[in-house]
Structures are given as structure tokens and as C-alpha cells.
Scaffold this motif. Sequence first.
Motif, mmCIF file in Angstrom:
data_model
loop_
_atom_site.group_PDB
_atom_site.id
_atom_site.type_symbol
_atom_site.label_atom_id
_atom_site.label_comp_id
_atom_site.label_asym_id
_atom_site.label_seq_id
_atom_site.Cartn_x
_atom_site.Cartn_y
_atom_site.Cartn_z
ATOM 1 N N SER A 106 0.801 -0.961 -0.059
ATOM 2 C CA SER A 106 0.039 0.026 0.021
ATOM 3 C C SER A 106 0.876 1.174 -0.106
ATOM 4 O O SER A 106 1.922 1.168 0.340
ATOM 5 C CB SER A 106 -0.791 -0.072 1.138
ATOM 6 N N PHE A 107 0.143 2.262 -0.384
ATOM 7 C CA PHE A 107 0.943 3.530 -0.538
ATOM 8 C C PHE A 107 1.381 4.057 0.883
ATOM 9 O O PHE A 107 2.601 4.415 0.877
ATOM 10 C CB PHE A 107 0.036 4.869 -0.949
ATOM 11 N N LEU A 108 0.813 3.660 2.001
ATOM 12 C CA LEU A 108 1.126 4.094 3.386
ATOM 13 C C LEU A 108 2.209 3.431 3.749
ATOM 14 O O LEU A 108 3.363 3.847 4.139
ATOM 15 C CB LEU A 108 -0.148 3.871 4.121
ATOM 16 N N ARG A 109 2.195 1.970 3.570
ATOM 17 C CA ARG A 109 3.489 0.943 4.028
ATOM 18 C C ARG A 109 4.678 1.572 3.221
ATOM 19 O O ARG A 109 5.644 1.612 3.552
ATOM 20 C CB ARG A 109 2.991 -0.297 3.718
ATOM 21 N N ARG B 287 9.440 -6.130 -6.703
ATOM 22 C CA ARG B 287 9.048 -7.320 -5.683
ATOM 23 C C ARG B 287 7.451 -7.631 -6.045
ATOM 24 O O ARG B 287 6.583 -6.790 -6.523
ATOM 25 C CB ARG B 287 9.031 -6.474 -4.351
ATOM 26 N N GLN B 288 7.208 -8.782 -5.762
ATOM 27 C CA GLN B 288 5.909 -9.429 -6.256
ATOM 28 C C GLN B 288 4.910 -9.328 -5.234
ATOM 29 O O GLN B 288 5.425 -9.200 -3.856
ATOM 30 C CB GLN B 288 5.985 -10.848 -6.805
ATOM 31 N N SER B 289 3.565 -9.628 -5.493
ATOM 32 C CA SER B 289 2.888 -9.856 -4.387
ATOM 33 C C SER B 289 3.107 -11.160 -3.897
ATOM 34 O O SER B 289 3.467 -11.990 -4.541
ATOM 35 C CB SER B 289 1.252 -9.647 -4.976
ATOM 36 N N ARG B 290 2.524 -11.421 -2.585
ATOM 37 C CA ARG B 290 2.599 -12.892 -1.938
ATOM 38 C C ARG B 290 1.885 -13.807 -2.857
ATOM 39 O O ARG B 290 0.572 -13.225 -3.369
ATOM 40 C CB ARG B 290 1.800 -12.708 -0.699
ATOM 41 N N HIS B 291 2.445 -14.801 -2.975
ATOM 42 C CA HIS B 291 1.791 -15.924 -3.974
ATOM 43 C C HIS B 291 0.515 -16.272 -3.349
ATOM 44 O O HIS B 291 -0.689 -16.148 -3.935
ATOM 45 C CB HIS B 291 2.648 -17.117 -4.057
#
Length: 310
Positions: free
Chosen positions: A130-133, A198-202
Motif C-alpha cells: 500500500s502507499f502508506l506502507r 517485488r511481487q505480491s505474496r503468492h
Amino acid sequence: MTKGQKIGVIVPIYNEEENLPELKRRLSLVLDSTGLDYEVILVDDGSKDGSLNLMREYNAKDPRWKALSLSRNFSHGSACTAGLDYIDADAVVFVDADLQDPPELIPEFIKKWREGYEVVFGARTGRPESFLRQAVTGVFYRLLNSMSATPLPLDAGIFSLLDRSAADSLKKLPERHRYLTGLRAWVGYKQISVPYERQSRHASEPKQSVAKLVSLAFDAIFGFSSTPLRAATLLGLVMAAGSFLFSLDVFYDKFFTDKPIIGWSSTMVLISWTGGMILFTLGIIGEYIGRIYDEIKQRPIYLIKERIGI
Ligand code: UDP
Ligand code: MG
């Protein structure tokens, strides 16, 4: 430079049964394609799901897939350290189980290693977070870097390859609070970064809770910098100087003017403000003392319950 022929891969695992089959598939493909000898150590960091059973199954089918099971959930850093202590390879690769760091990048790491780099690490260019993270981590890494005596790589995680020499040096660092990205920078050697997206979690949710991330951030700050202590000293000096000037002013008003001495609210503001600052600086000192205490106890970084194929 002639280099050895065996790659060792370490994967920390906490409740990753949904990711393990895909990790096994993709990692096997990549490692087979290198044509090198290899072993993989899956480190079960006290998983409560079926991860450990999968690990047993993998080892039964292919003895190159080994596993360590820790006695409980320690931490990502402890799990990686356990793997490092047991791996037998000429170059060690750390990779998370959730496929956020693509195993397909490993041949690129190996290529850099062959060119003579002893530490090759992935530098994240894009983040699916997310933008915040993203904003929080961006500010954090920059702040950390400005405080740390060791230059720490921005936007890098554990995803990396270490030559045996660098891996052995990392193994020698005894600290209990293991911010591995920082320790890896600290050991030195010839280092290079390889940018990757970096990818999203599988599958499934992140296993690092917000509390664990905050404690990792604290390990990074207090383990790599004594700037907070110096800041506390400075803060104390500034407040002492301020209160001295203020007392001169009060003194003057009392003896040389008819002005009434200012009352309750300003006193309360000052007391609560200084109280807050005192507690804050005590907290900073406490962070260091807590870490000294943890080191002095000399408890092991992890405990192993079971070894599979090791
Ligand atoms: N992990 C672990 N112990 C923990 C938390 C996480 O071994 O206490 C493992 C997890 O299974 C994964 C890796 O560490 O393989 C990174 O965790 P996660 O994806 O939750 O972290 P993030 O990608 O958010 O940094
Ligand atoms: Mg992850």
C-alpha cells in the motif's frame, strides 16, 4: 576466479503450506537450470500448519531438500541464522517462502558471484504494498541510513547470495537481535545490488505481524546507531539552556517589574512537557539496556527440535 560448485538455499518458513508447493516447483526449476550441485534448507520457524509435513515429504522424495524445525516460533532472522549454521555450500542464497522475491533472479545472482562479488543482494524497485506502507518504509530506511555508522542499502531485504567467506563472517556475528540486512552490509566484502520488482505474496497473508516489523525496525535503529543516545543528550542540553533563560526571565519579572508571576497553566504545560521528554529519553536508554541484558544472558538464537536430512 575459480569458484566452487555448490549452491545452498535457505528459506525461513512460518505457516506457509499454501506457498510451499509453488516455491518447490519454481525453485527446483531454477536450480536445475543452473547445472550446479545444490541443497535447500527449509527452516520451519514453529509453523502450526502443515508446512513441516510438506518438508518431510520433499526430503523423502529428494534428499537435496532438507529441513530444520525450530522448537517454537523465533523470528525470521533466527530462522535464517539456523539455516546458515547448517548449510554446506560455496554460496548461500536467502529467499522468502512467499515468492515475493522471484527465485528466477538467482541465476543473475550467481552470474555476479562468478564475476567476483561476494555479496549480491536484490534491491526492490517496485513494491506491491500500500502507499502508506511504502511511504513509511521509505522514510524509515532513509532515516536509518542517516543515523547508522554502516551505510545500509536502501530498499533491500534478505533476498541475496553470499559467498562462503561472507556467509562465514555473518555466522560469526553473535548478536541476538538479528537485523540481517544490516549485518550483511556490516560484514563488508565486495557487494553489489541487483534491481528487481517485488511481487505480491503468492498466497495467504504476511507472516510478519506489524508488531514484528516494528521490533525489527527498533533492532535496526538501536543495533546500528547510537545517534538516539546523542540526541537524548542534546535534547537535555537544549531543555536545560531553555529553562535557565526562562528562570532569568521569571527572576527579572519578580524583582524588577510589577508583573504577576505566570500561573497554573504554564507550570502544568512545562511539567508535563519535561516529564514526557524525561520518559522518552529514559525509553531510549532502556532500549539499549534491554539489548545489553539480552546479550548478557547468552541464550541461543534458536533451538532445533528436529533435523530432516541433515
Ligand atoms: N517468517 C518466519 N518467521 C516469522 C515470520 C515470518 O520464518 O516469525 C518467514 C515467512 O514464512 C516468510 C518470510 O519469513 O517466508 C517473510 O515473511 P513475510 O512474507 O511475512 O514478511 P514480509 O515479506 O512482509 O517482509
Ligand atoms: Mg513476504
